[in-house]
Design an enzyme around this catalytic site. Structure first.
Site, PDB file in Angstrom:
ATOM      1  N   GLY A 222      12.114  11.050   1.549  1.00 24.05           N
ATOM      2  CA  GLY A 222      13.174  11.830   0.924  1.00 24.05           C
ATOM      3  C   GLY A 222      14.154  10.982   0.127  1.00 24.05           C
TER       4      GLY A 222
ATOM      5  N   GLY B 230      10.988   7.029  -8.949  1.00 21.10           N
ATOM      6  CA  GLY B 230       9.796   6.386  -8.385  1.00 21.10           C
ATOM      7  C   GLY B 230       8.937   7.429  -7.681  1.00 21.10           C
ATOM      8  CG  HIS B 231      10.382   9.215  -4.093  1.00 21.26           C
ATOM      9  ND1 HIS B 231      11.728   8.899  -4.077  1.00 21.26           N
ATOM     10  CD2 HIS B 231       9.856   8.616  -2.997  1.00 21.26           C
ATOM     11  CE1 HIS B 231      11.995   8.157  -3.015  1.00 21.26           C
ATOM     12  NE2 HIS B 231      10.883   7.959  -2.343  1.00 21.26           N
TER      13      HIS B 231
ATOM     14  N   GLY C  38       3.232   4.242  -3.843  1.00 22.06           N
ATOM     15  CA  GLY C  38       3.753   3.355  -4.881  1.00 22.06           C
ATOM     16  C   GLY C  38       3.406   1.899  -4.605  1.00 22.06           C
TER      17      GLY C  38
ATOM     18  CE  LYS D  66      14.665   4.846 -11.928  1.00 22.88           C
ATOM     19  NZ  LYS D  66      15.900   5.579 -12.177  1.00 22.88           N
TER      20      LYS D  66
HETATM   21  P1  AMP Z   1       9.868   6.045   0.552  1.00 25.39           P
HETATM   22  O1  AMP Z   1      10.496   7.375   0.418  1.00 25.39           O
HETATM   23  O2  AMP Z   1      10.771   4.902   0.159  1.00 25.39           O
HETATM   24  O3  AMP Z   1       9.148   5.829   1.863  1.00 25.39           O
HETATM   25  O4  AMP Z   1       8.724   5.993  -0.558  1.00 25.39           O
HETATM   26  C1  AMP Z   1       7.745   6.994  -0.630  1.00 25.39           C
HETATM   27  C2  AMP Z   1       6.706   6.583  -1.634  1.00 25.39           C
HETATM   28  O5  AMP Z   1       7.303   6.394  -2.909  1.00 25.39           O
HETATM   29  C3  AMP Z   1       6.020   5.249  -1.271  1.00 25.39           C
HETATM   30  O6  AMP Z   1       4.634   5.329  -1.559  1.00 25.39           O
HETATM   31  C4  AMP Z   1       6.717   4.273  -2.181  1.00 25.39           C
HETATM   32  O7  AMP Z   1       5.934   3.134  -2.486  1.00 25.39           O
HETATM   33  C5  AMP Z   1       6.962   5.114  -3.410  1.00 25.39           C
HETATM   34  N1  AMP Z   1       8.052   4.531  -4.192  1.00 25.39           N
HETATM   35  C6  AMP Z   1       9.308   4.275  -3.762  1.00 25.39           C
HETATM   36  N2  AMP Z   1      10.011   3.669  -4.746  1.00 25.39           N
HETATM   37  C7  AMP Z   1       9.183   3.543  -5.805  1.00 25.39           C
HETATM   38  C8  AMP Z   1       9.309   2.991  -7.117  1.00 25.39           C
HETATM   39  N3  AMP Z   1      10.438   2.445  -7.525  1.00 25.39           N
HETATM   40  N4  AMP Z   1       8.237   3.047  -7.932  1.00 25.39           N
HETATM   41  C9  AMP Z   1       7.065   3.601  -7.513  1.00 25.39           C
HETATM   42  N5  AMP Z   1       6.878   4.132  -6.295  1.00 25.39           N
HETATM   43  C10 AMP Z   1       7.918   4.100  -5.449  1.00 25.39           C
END
Ligand code: AMP
Length: 282
Positions: A31, A36-37, A147, A184
């Site tokens: 969340g 990025g998400h 990501g 991000k």
């Molecule tokens: P998180 O909510 O931080 O657990 O991230 C969820 C998904 O979004 C994971 O697969 C992350 O690698 C991806 N993600 C988070 N930040 C970025 C970003 N800046 N660029 C690409 N993917 C991202």
């Protein structure tokens, strides 16, 4: 776009989609969604008929001294973002829906989790593998999107899917950055104005590492040494690790004689940030 809180509701929705012959993509997140998400959601919407976004701050992947309590949350904002990007369903369970009383089964991994974040965060990947396995079982997606920002996580998930014969495809997506280069992250919100400026040292050192590789440097210690020097020039930065590892096994390597991942984790004040590059992307 619908938001559901229970496993039963997700299953019911996916079953209905399957009955229509539709394909399903899954984007697992914690969340506080950002671009990025959104890039992962875009990729899923492109590849699949329907897209599920899980929005769950997974307690199991946080260590006892980590930021579980303070991790930012904003479901309303997340819903608007998912809707704007064409997602179909948000799965936003309470912890008790995912981990009922007496929960005692885990998915764990050796080797790939020994270095990098696995070393600094001993319980992290057990929590990640367990929750992602659960999400795969709940949503039964055709494809799931991760990501490259969390490069070790992507490698671990790919490996888990291969080891355990999970019937889906894992898609890795490029790192999305702020205009000034900072990757991000939901955790960027912890940074003060001064720390936000200091945090640029991460992407600057990644850029330096990529330039060295582009110019033909193959000595891993030379590359990480130059990057370390640059990061240490920033007074607010404290290095957790700067490492070059085999892109598949996540084991440290002395020379770039195979596809490699250069990964860094740096504290800016109290906030731990990560960044990386794959040599194949240079
Ligand atoms: P998180 O909510 O931080 O657990 O991230 C969820 C998904 O979004 C994971 O697969 C992350 O690698 C991806 N993600 C988070 N930040 C970025 C970003 N800046 N660029 C690409 N993917 C991202």
């Amino acid at each position: 776009m619908k938001i559901v809180k229970t496993v039963a509701e997700v299953r019911e929705q996916v079953k209905a989609w399957r009955a229509e012959g539709l394909t399903v993509g899954l984007v697992p997140t914690m969340g506080y969604l950002h671009e990025g998400h959104a890039s992962l959601i875009d990729a899923s919407v492109r590849d699949n008929d329907r897209t599920v976004v899980s929005d769950f701050v997974n307690p199991m992947q946080f260590g006892p001294t980590e930021d579980l309590e303070t991790y930012p949350r904003d479901l309303e904002h997340d819903a608007a973002l998912v809707e704007a990007h064409g997602g179909d369903l948000i799965f936003n369970p309470e912890p008790a829906e995912m981990y009922h009383d007496g929960f005692s089964s885990f998915v764990d991994m050796t080797v790939l989790t020994q270095e990098l974040c696995g070393l600094s965060r001993p319980v992290h990947f057990r929590g990640v593998c367990t929750v992602v396995s659960k999400l795969f079982n709940i949503v039964t997606p055709d494809r799931a999107y991760f990501g490259k920002k969390d490069a070790q996580q992507l490698a671990v998930i790919r490996h888990m899917v291969d080891d355990l014969n999970m019937p889906l495809e894992i898609i890795g997506c490029p790192i999305i950055r702020e205009e000034d280069g900072l990757a991000k992250s939901s955790r960027n919100t912890y940074l003060s104005a001064e720390e936000r400026q200091a945090a640029l040292i991460l992407s600057k050192s990644i850029k330096l590492g990529m330039e060295l590789v582009k110019n033909g440097e193959t000595d891993a210690a030379k590359i990480t040494g130059e990057m370390t020097k640059l990061i240490e020039s920033e007074p607010l930065a404290k290095i957790d690790y700067v490492k070059m590892v085999d892109a598949a096994t996540m084991q440290q390597i002395p020379a770039l004689d195979r596809p490699a991942l250069c990964a860094i984790a740096v504290y800016i004040g109290k906030t731990r940030l990560i960044d990386n590059f794959f040599t194949e992307d240079v």
